[in-house]
Write an enzyme that holds these catalytic residues in place. Structure first.
Site, mmCIF file in Angstrom:
data_model
loop_
_atom_site.group_PDB
_atom_site.id
_atom_site.type_symbol
_atom_site.label_atom_id
_atom_site.label_comp_id
_atom_site.label_asym_id
_atom_site.label_seq_id
_atom_site.Cartn_x
_atom_site.Cartn_y
_atom_site.Cartn_z
ATOM 1 C CB CYS A 238 72.805 -44.967 -80.318
ATOM 2 S SG CYS A 238 71.456 -45.435 -81.420
ATOM 3 C CG HIS B 143 73.046 -45.143 -85.923
ATOM 4 N ND1 HIS B 143 73.065 -45.121 -84.551
ATOM 5 C CD2 HIS B 143 73.555 -43.957 -86.327
ATOM 6 C CE1 HIS B 143 73.574 -43.966 -84.147
ATOM 7 N NE2 HIS B 143 73.881 -43.246 -85.198
ATOM 8 C CD GLN C 122 55.280 -23.962 -101.810
ATOM 9 O OE1 GLN C 122 56.301 -23.294 -101.699
ATOM 10 N NE2 GLN C 122 55.306 -25.297 -101.875
ATOM 11 N N GLY D 183 58.356 -25.486 -99.733
ATOM 12 C CA GLY D 183 59.265 -24.512 -100.339
ATOM 13 C C GLY D 183 60.333 -23.987 -99.408
ATOM 14 C CG PHE E 160 59.424 -31.153 -104.209
ATOM 15 C CD1 PHE E 160 59.765 -29.820 -103.987
ATOM 16 C CD2 PHE E 160 60.421 -32.113 -104.150
ATOM 17 C CE1 PHE E 160 61.075 -29.463 -103.705
ATOM 18 C CE2 PHE E 160 61.735 -31.757 -103.869
ATOM 19 C CZ PHE E 160 62.060 -30.429 -103.650
ATOM 20 C CB CYS F 282 74.294 -48.585 -81.367
ATOM 21 S SG CYS F 282 74.662 -47.297 -82.575
ATOM 22 C CG ASP G 230 52.823 -27.714 -103.315
ATOM 23 O OD1 ASP G 230 52.955 -28.846 -103.839
ATOM 24 O OD2 ASP G 230 53.604 -27.268 -102.464
ATOM 25 C CG ASP H 160 59.063 -35.443 -95.521
ATOM 26 O OD1 ASP H 160 58.562 -34.307 -95.461
ATOM 27 O OD2 ASP H 160 59.681 -35.851 -96.516
ATOM 28 C CB SER I 159 50.618 -33.078 -104.144
ATOM 29 O OG SER I 159 51.691 -32.257 -104.576
ATOM 30 N N GLY I 160 52.987 -35.037 -105.521
ATOM 31 C CA GLY I 160 53.667 -35.251 -106.787
ATOM 32 C C GLY I 160 54.219 -33.968 -107.378
HETATM 33 ZN ZN LIG Z 1 72.540 -46.562 -83.129
#
Ligand SMILES: [Zn+2]
Length: 373
Positions: A305, A336, A190, A217, A99, A310, A149, A267, A96-97
């Protein structure tokens, strides 16, 4: 505006509180639990959209605050919206911008109606309100948009009481302001580290016609124990039939601990930020790729991996790229690191679907070497 019909969550399996499912969006299905790479300025740093697709990313996040200040939401809209502008065909989530206003702006003034702040780029003055944030996110055209928020310091009781009051009023205004039916609006819980405030916030968010529930939060300075106990309080109060998103959390151990409590979406800038500081993430801990011991090492970053970096490159080569300050070092380590977190959520998902998540999580957490603070 009520729930968006073009978005829905299907739960495929539940193991304890951990959930595996699919979040259907107009730009494609998101298998959950999922980790979303962060493209702050409409680009995931050092990685192309084609590379993101190749490594299996399904959802990416971009920041409203940054895109509003530069290049501006009108320009993104003029260029066909965020998907077209950055050439990412899959689902996009924008925050929302709020933070960034509270964390990046040196000068800011928050009142009941919104926040006035000074741009960190050129010092110009701006104002964000719930209506303005929704307007910007509608112009950007992301799939999942977030309520505006206020994220308070987690341990400040008085501040959290006041911030929660504003966050609740602003969330209602965001619901009223949204007009696009092809976007999903998530509400944000929150309340800092205070059980009663978190409970009050979660119950209110759960009762509103949001398309999904987010927890904000956390991972902002509180202890791991405090984060876990807030998740234990909040998650059982959130709707079963909507996705749950834990904002800004992305270390491997946090992912596993939160998935076990019922979180679906994550995220974080951590994988790409660490990559630019020569730190590779693995499922057993971090590796400093600049360390002299890698100078003659023909092995990949992680022998278990299967990412592009890798499969093709040695530790010796990547260390050389870092020493020579070559851009490819950041690209390879970013690929990676992102692959590692996407692999971790995929392994978690398989374990939930096969009803063995708790042994998977125990095994993972017992082998994981926590980074030294
Ligand atoms: Zn890797």
């Amino acid at each position: 505006m009520g729930l968006s019909e073009s978005f829905f969550y299907t739960k495929l399996a539940q193991d304890g509180a951990a959930r595996a499912g699919i979040y259907h969006t107009p730009h494609g299905d998101i298998p959950t639990p999922i980790f979303a790479p962060v493209g702050t300025q409409a680009t995931v740093k050092a990685v192309t959209p084609a590379q993101l697709q190749e490594l299996g990313a399904s959802l990416i996040l971009s920041n409203t605050y940054h895109l509003y200040l530069r290049p501006g939401a009108d320009l993104v809209e003029e260029m066909g919206g965020l998907h077209e502008f950055m050439q990412w065909p899959g689902p996009i989530l924008t925050d929302s911008g709020g933070f960034q206003v509270f964390s990046l702006s040196a000068i800011r003034k928050i009142d009941a109606d919104g926040a006035t702040f000074k741009s960190h780029i050129d010092g110009s003055m701006h104002r964000l309100t719930p209506e303005k944030s929704i307007d910007i996110q509608q112009k950007l055209g992301s799939d999942i948009i977030m309520a505006f928020d206020e994220c308070a310091p987690p341990n400040d009781r008085a501040y959290n009481e006041q911030a929660l009051e504003r966050t609740t009023a602003w969330a209602q205004r965001c619901l009223d302001a949204k007009t696009r039916p092809d976007q999903a609006l998530f509400g944000i819980v929150q309340g800092g580290v205070f059980p009663d405030l978190r409970t009050q916030s979660a119950l209110w968010i759960a009762a509103q016609p949001f398309d999904g529930s987010a927890i904000g939060g956390l991972s902002v300075g509180e202890s791991k124990e405090e984060m876990h106990s807030m998740l234990d309080i909040v998650l059982p109060l959130l709707p079963e039939n909507k996705p749950r998103y834990l904002m800004g959390v992305g270390s491997p151990e946090d992912l596993v601990n939160a998935i076990s409590r019922g979180v679906d979406i994550f995220d974080c800038v951590l994988p790409t930020r660490l990559a630019r500081h020569q730190s590779a993430m693995t499922l057993t801990g971090r590796v400093n790729m600049l360390n002299a011991k890698h100078a003659h090492d023909p092995h990949p970053i992680d022998e278990t991996c299967a990412c592009y970096a890798c499969l093709h490159f040695s530790r010796a080569y990547i260390r050389h790229l870092i020493s020579a300050r070559e851009m490819l070092a950041s690209t390879l380590i970013s690929i990676h690191n992102l692959f590692t977190l996407l692999r971790l959520v995929q392994l978690s998902r398989e374990a939930i679907l096969e009803n063995r998540f708790s042994s998977f999580a125990q095994d993972f957490l017992s082998r994981y070497n926590y980074p030294i603070k």
